[in-house]
Design a protein around this motif. Structure first.
Motif, PDB file in Angstrom:
ATOM      1  N   LYS A  54      40.460  31.859  27.056  1.00 52.43           N
ATOM      2  CA  LYS A  54      40.931  33.127  27.570  1.00 52.43           C
ATOM      3  C   LYS A  54      40.125  33.499  28.803  1.00 52.43           C
ATOM      4  CE  LYS A  54      42.855  37.384  25.919  1.00 52.43           C
ATOM      5  NZ  LYS A  54      43.287  38.021  24.651  1.00 52.43           N
ATOM      6  N   ARG A  55      40.819  33.661  29.901  1.00 48.84           N
ATOM      7  CA  ARG A  55      40.162  34.064  31.134  1.00 48.84           C
ATOM      8  C   ARG A  55      40.883  35.286  31.658  1.00 48.84           C
ATOM      9  NH1 ARG A  55      40.020  28.544  32.432  1.00 48.84           N
ATOM     10  NH2 ARG A  55      41.622  28.779  34.027  1.00 48.84           N
ATOM     11  N   GLY A  56      40.146  36.379  31.756  1.00 49.91           N
ATOM     12  CA  GLY A  56      40.794  37.609  32.151  1.00 49.91           C
ATOM     13  C   GLY A  56      41.802  37.992  31.090  1.00 49.91           C
ATOM     14  N   ARG A  57      42.992  38.251  31.496  1.00 46.52           N
ATOM     15  CA  ARG A  57      44.003  38.632  30.509  1.00 46.52           C
ATOM     16  C   ARG A  57      44.778  37.439  30.010  1.00 46.52           C
ATOM     17  NH1 ARG A  57      45.236  44.099  33.503  1.00 46.52           N
ATOM     18  NH2 ARG A  57      46.552  43.007  34.965  1.00 46.52           N
ATOM     19  N   TRP A  58      44.587  36.302  30.682  1.00 46.34           N
ATOM     20  CA  TRP A  58      45.455  35.181  30.361  1.00 46.34           C
ATOM     21  C   TRP A  58      44.821  34.140  29.468  1.00 46.34           C
ATOM     22  CZ3 TRP A  58      45.323  37.520  35.146  1.00 46.34           C
ATOM     23  CH2 TRP A  58      46.512  38.151  35.538  1.00 46.34           C
ATOM     24  N   MET A  59      45.659  33.536  28.696  1.00 47.60           N
ATOM     25  CA  MET A  59      45.235  32.451  27.832  1.00 47.60           C
ATOM     26  C   MET A  59      45.671  31.153  28.481  1.00 47.60           C
ATOM     27  SD  MET A  59      43.637  32.287  24.966  1.00 47.60           S
ATOM     28  CE  MET A  59      43.211  31.006  23.798  1.00 47.60           C
ATOM     29  N   TRP A  60      44.706  30.268  28.740  1.00 51.71           N
ATOM     30  CA  TRP A  60      45.021  29.011  29.408  1.00 51.71           C
ATOM     31  C   TRP A  60      44.920  27.865  28.420  1.00 51.71           C
ATOM     32  CZ3 TRP A  60      46.951  29.034  34.241  1.00 51.71           C
ATOM     33  CH2 TRP A  60      46.768  30.200  34.985  1.00 51.71           C
ATOM     34  N   TRP A  61      45.946  27.050  28.425  1.00 53.12           N
ATOM     35  CA  TRP A  61      46.006  25.942  27.476  1.00 53.12           C
ATOM     36  C   TRP A  61      45.962  24.602  28.194  1.00 53.12           C
ATOM     37  CZ3 TRP A  61      45.543  27.362  22.555  1.00 53.12           C
ATOM     38  CH2 TRP A  61      45.936  28.650  22.189  1.00 53.12           C
ATOM     39  N   ARG A  62      45.311  23.653  27.545  1.00 53.75           N
ATOM     40  CA  ARG A  62      45.332  22.279  28.048  1.00 53.75           C
ATOM     41  C   ARG A  62      45.356  21.320  26.868  1.00 53.75           C
ATOM     42  NH1 ARG A  62      40.631  21.016  31.667  1.00 53.75           N
ATOM     43  NH2 ARG A  62      41.188  22.949  32.774  1.00 53.75           N
ATOM     44  N   VAL A  63      45.876  20.145  27.113  1.00 50.26           N
ATOM     45  CA  VAL A  63      45.967  19.174  26.011  1.00 50.26           C
ATOM     46  C   VAL A  63      44.604  18.538  25.758  1.00 50.26           C
ATOM     47  CG1 VAL A  63      48.359  18.629  26.551  1.00 50.26           C
ATOM     48  CG2 VAL A  63      46.527  17.221  27.483  1.00 50.26           C
ATOM     49  N   VAL A  64      44.475  17.917  24.606  1.00 49.32           N
ATOM     50  CA  VAL A  64      43.258  17.185  24.260  1.00 49.32           C
ATOM     51  C   VAL A  64      43.634  15.704  24.189  1.00 49.32           C
ATOM     52  CG1 VAL A  64      41.413  16.899  22.557  1.00 49.32           C
ATOM     53  CG2 VAL A  64      42.454  19.148  22.929  1.00 49.32           C
ATOM     54  N   PRO A  65      43.486  14.999  25.307  1.00 52.61           N
ATOM     55  CA  PRO A  65      44.014  13.640  25.408  1.00 52.61           C
ATOM     56  C   PRO A  65      43.433  12.706  24.353  1.00 52.61           C
ATOM     57  CG  PRO A  65      43.230  14.442  27.543  1.00 52.61           C
ATOM     58  CD  PRO A  65      42.750  15.390  26.514  1.00 52.61           C
ATOM     59  N   GLU A  66      42.154  12.876  24.042  1.00 51.65           N
ATOM     60  CA  GLU A  66      41.517  12.003  23.045  1.00 51.65           C
ATOM     61  C   GLU A  66      42.234  12.154  21.705  1.00 51.65           C
ATOM     62  OE1 GLU A  66      39.302  14.983  23.815  1.00 51.65           O
ATOM     63  OE2 GLU A  66      39.750  14.252  25.846  1.00 51.65           O
ATOM     64  N   ARG A  67      42.592  13.389  21.423  1.00 54.57           N
ATOM     65  CA  ARG A  67      43.293  13.639  20.170  1.00 54.57           C
ATOM     66  C   ARG A  67      44.627  12.901  20.127  1.00 54.57           C
ATOM     67  NH1 ARG A  67      41.894  15.065  15.172  1.00 54.57           N
ATOM     68  NH2 ARG A  67      43.092  16.779  14.311  1.00 54.57           N
ATOM     69  N   LEU A  68      45.351  12.958  21.222  1.00 50.46           N
ATOM     70  CA  LEU A  68      46.630  12.254  21.290  1.00 50.46           C
ATOM     71  C   LEU A  68      46.409  10.762  21.091  1.00 50.46           C
ATOM     72  CD1 LEU A  68      48.534  14.017  24.206  1.00 50.46           C
ATOM     73  CD2 LEU A  68      48.916  14.191  21.758  1.00 50.46           C
ATOM     74  N   LYS A  69      45.361  10.251  21.690  1.00 49.62           N
ATOM     75  CA  LYS A  69      45.066   8.825  21.538  1.00 49.62           C
ATOM     76  C   LYS A  69      44.718   8.506  20.094  1.00 49.62           C
ATOM     77  CE  LYS A  69      44.032   7.301  26.168  1.00 49.62           C
ATOM     78  NZ  LYS A  69      44.123   8.633  26.845  1.00 49.62           N
ATOM     79  N   ASP A  70      43.967   9.408  19.460  1.00 47.25           N
ATOM     80  CA  ASP A  70      43.641   9.214  18.044  1.00 47.25           C
ATOM     81  C   ASP A  70      44.914   9.047  17.224  1.00 47.25           C
ATOM     82  OD1 ASP A  70      40.954   9.393  18.482  1.00 47.25           O
ATOM     83  OD2 ASP A  70      40.739  11.451  17.761  1.00 47.25           O
ATOM     84  N   VAL A  71      45.831   9.962  17.452  1.00 45.71           N
ATOM     85  CA  VAL A  71      47.078   9.927  16.699  1.00 45.71           C
ATOM     86  C   VAL A  71      47.853   8.652  16.990  1.00 45.71           C
ATOM     87  CG1 VAL A  71      49.209  11.142  16.172  1.00 45.71           C
ATOM     88  CG2 VAL A  71      47.168  12.434  16.776  1.00 45.71           C
ATOM     89  N   ALA A  72      47.860   8.275  18.264  1.00 43.13           N
ATOM     90  CA  ALA A  72      48.546   7.036  18.646  1.00 43.13           C
ATOM     91  C   ALA A  72      47.930   5.853  17.917  1.00 43.13           C
ATOM     92  CB  ALA A  72      48.476   6.837  20.154  1.00 43.13           C
ATOM     93  N   ARG A  73      46.619   5.890  17.771  1.00 43.26           N
ATOM     94  CA  ARG A  73      45.930   4.779  17.140  1.00 43.26           C
ATOM     95  C   ARG A  73      46.282   4.662  15.642  1.00 43.26           C
ATOM     96  NH1 ARG A  73      40.807   5.938  16.952  1.00 43.26           N
ATOM     97  NH2 ARG A  73      40.934   6.687  19.101  1.00 43.26           N
ATOM     98  N   ILE A  74      46.627   5.771  15.039  1.00 36.14           N
ATOM     99  CA  ILE A  74      47.063   5.724  13.640  1.00 36.14           C
ATOM    100  C   ILE A  74      48.251   4.797  13.485  1.00 36.14           C
ATOM    101  CG2 ILE A  74      48.009   7.040  11.715  1.00 36.14           C
ATOM    102  CD1 ILE A  74      46.667   9.468  12.710  1.00 36.14           C
ATOM    103  N   LEU A  75      49.146   4.888  14.437  1.00 37.51           N
ATOM    104  CA  LEU A  75      50.409   4.172  14.313  1.00 37.51           C
ATOM    105  C   LEU A  75      50.319   2.764  14.880  1.00 37.51           C
ATOM    106  CD1 LEU A  75      52.506   7.176  15.539  1.00 37.51           C
ATOM    107  CD2 LEU A  75      52.215   6.424  13.177  1.00 37.51           C
ATOM    108  N   GLY A  76      49.584   2.642  15.973  1.00 38.85           N
ATOM    109  CA  GLY A  76      49.511   1.330  16.610  1.00 38.85           C
ATOM    110  C   GLY A  76      48.509   0.434  15.931  1.00 38.85           C
ATOM    111  N   GLU A  77      48.624   0.297  14.643  1.00 37.21           N
ATOM    112  CA  GLU A  77      47.754  -0.552  13.803  1.00 37.21           C
ATOM    113  C   GLU A  77      46.282  -0.341  14.076  1.00 37.21           C
ATOM    114  OE1 GLU A  77      47.183  -5.208  14.859  1.00 37.21           O
ATOM    115  OE2 GLU A  77      48.320  -3.862  16.122  1.00 37.21           O
TER     116      GLU A  77
END
Lengths: 123, 123
Positions: A100-123
DNA sequence: CGTTCTCATTGACAAACGTCAATGTAAAGG
DNA sequence: CCTTTACATTGACGTTTGTCAATGAGAACG
């Protein structure tokens, strides 16, 4: 509405840790004996990805460095409370983080997390 | 109960195409402009992965070449109709395929499909 | 201050989901 | 044939989910 545009810099960029729900991700799917808690943790993550609105939201956030909550309402055609609801679910799954910066909430992805999930599936 | 054990070979291994639901998988998540249909297709797949019982089921099937439906009931502690329900959902998502041989239904994972899904997340 | 703005929370409601008992179906084996 | 066996389908149920209007909480700004 604006996405990641330069703007008069806000005062103290107060960093807010959004709901780190400590999901002990992720042993590979193949690799025998999957405990019930492991299964539930993974299911929570996949559950976060199992809604069209949330997928498009994630895609939108991923397309920029950082996206304001206010910039999601319109393209997703959902009410503000619904947007808030979905960002929370994605954040609890560890897939995005918000600040949260000022009045706004700023979002960004967590790429490592996405890779973690990908790794679950890609053996 | 038995899993992938040698057994008296059944007559005509009748191949049955189980619910190829033509999910046009999968453009990467990052890569801008995600249509509503794309989102729905992906959501369907992730939805199939969003249940603990199904994840453990998938893990079980993946751990052997081939698993009989009858071999899932016990480790998952679910009734036969429930098992049937879950296999259907996984199959409709393209994550497993089934073949009826004799009286038994044999399931196996579709590795390419898992890789497809992984590729969505891994940029 | 008081107002305005952005996001979170609450409460409500319909739709979707996970589950099982009961029943249907079709192949196997006498 | 008739019975058995393995799976699918149906119907019912309680729970979870996605949604929004209404309201709350805090920061920003004059």
């Amino acid at each position: 509405m604006f996405v990641n545009s330069k703007m008069k810099q806000m005062s103290h960029p107060k960093s807010i840790a959004v709901d780190e729900n400590v999901v002990s991700c992720c042993s590979p799917l193949i690799g025998g004996e999957m405990s019930e808690v492991e299964a539930s943790d993974m299911a929570q993550i996949f559950g976060a990805l199992s809604d069209p609105a949330r997928l498009r939201m994630l895609s939108l956030i991923a397309s920029q460095e950082e996206v304001c909550s206010c910039a999601l309402e319109e393209p997703l055609a959902r009410s503000q409370p619904t947007i808030s609801h979905h960002t929370r679910i994605l954040a609890e799954a560890g897939l995005i983080t918000g600040e949260k910066r000022g009045r706004w909430m700023w979002w960004r992805v967590v790429p490592e997390r996405l890779k973690d999930v990908a790794r679950i599936l890609g053996e």
